[in-house]
Design an enzyme around this catalytic site. Sequence first.
Site, PDB file in Angstrom:
ATOM      1  CG  HIS A 197       2.219  -2.708 -15.602  1.00  0.00           C
ATOM      2  ND1 HIS A 197       1.769  -3.897 -15.051  1.00  0.00           N
ATOM      3  CD2 HIS A 197       3.324  -3.017 -16.306  1.00  0.00           C
ATOM      4  CE1 HIS A 197       2.576  -4.875 -15.433  1.00  0.00           C
ATOM      5  NE2 HIS A 197       3.532  -4.370 -16.203  1.00  0.00           N
TER       6      HIS A 197
ATOM      7  N   GLY B 289       0.791  -1.231   0.000  1.00  0.00           N
ATOM      8  CA  GLY B 289       0.000   0.000   0.000  1.00  0.00           C
ATOM      9  C   GLY B 289       0.820   1.276   0.000  1.00  0.00           C
TER      10      GLY B 289
ATOM     11  CG  LEU C  49      -9.342  -9.586 -15.745  1.00  0.00           C
ATOM     12  CD1 LEU C  49      -8.044  -8.931 -16.197  1.00  0.00           C
ATOM     13  CD2 LEU C  49      -9.569 -10.867 -16.541  1.00  0.00           C
TER      14      LEU C  49
ATOM     15  CG  LEU D  21      -1.783  -8.519  -7.845  1.00  0.00           C
ATOM     16  CD1 LEU D  21      -0.900  -9.641  -7.318  1.00  0.00           C
ATOM     17  CD2 LEU D  21      -1.014  -7.685  -8.859  1.00  0.00           C
TER      18      LEU D  21
END
Length: 193
Positions: A104, A12, A87, A85
């Site tokens: 990313h 975080g 989808l 992580l």
Amino acid sequence: MKRIAIFASGTGSNAKKIIEYFQESEDMEIALIVSNRAKAGVLTIAEEEEIPSIIIDRAYFYESEQMLFDLKQQCIDFIVLAGFLWLVPKYLINAYPKKIVNIHPALLPKFGGKGMYGMHVHQAVIDAAEKQSGISIHFVNEAFDEGGIIFQASCAVDSDDTAKDVQAKVQKLEHEHFPHIIEEVIGNTFSQL
Ligand code: GRF
């Protein structure tokens, strides 16, 4: 006031920077933290900052539309993925068109896709003998790391750098840029409505 939800499941550190950044804002606030890991560091940060949080599991996220219900109930306008992580399901993408962004830790379209997260990314960059790496901030669609790119910043990869060295350089870029890019995107998104 635009209300932002941060989805994060790692330590975080980006979420923390984003929370700090928006503390001073009069137009935008971090209103909700969502995590799929009960032990995620981000939940401690949420507690310290008195930001409501939700811990989710796969059934909640994929087999129902409860997530959307909860986001609507909290009047969330915009979603930021910072180390999340899973989808994002179609019902959320449809409900928040161009209102979900991800960061990313590499220069997409290289080194993206399923399995490309954390140290795997930086190791792949080293293995490919890349001369540079960096960050990509992009809109989220239904495929991993494939939505339109909003912003990129790069750093040099030196010949003796390890994956950890690259990670440190990339993290510095993330912390420097992600908060202000989020602010810009939200500003643009809602000024066009
Ligand atoms: C960051 O490297 C981000 O690019 C990726 O996940 C990592 C999260 O790190 N999507 P942290 O939990 O914010 O420290």
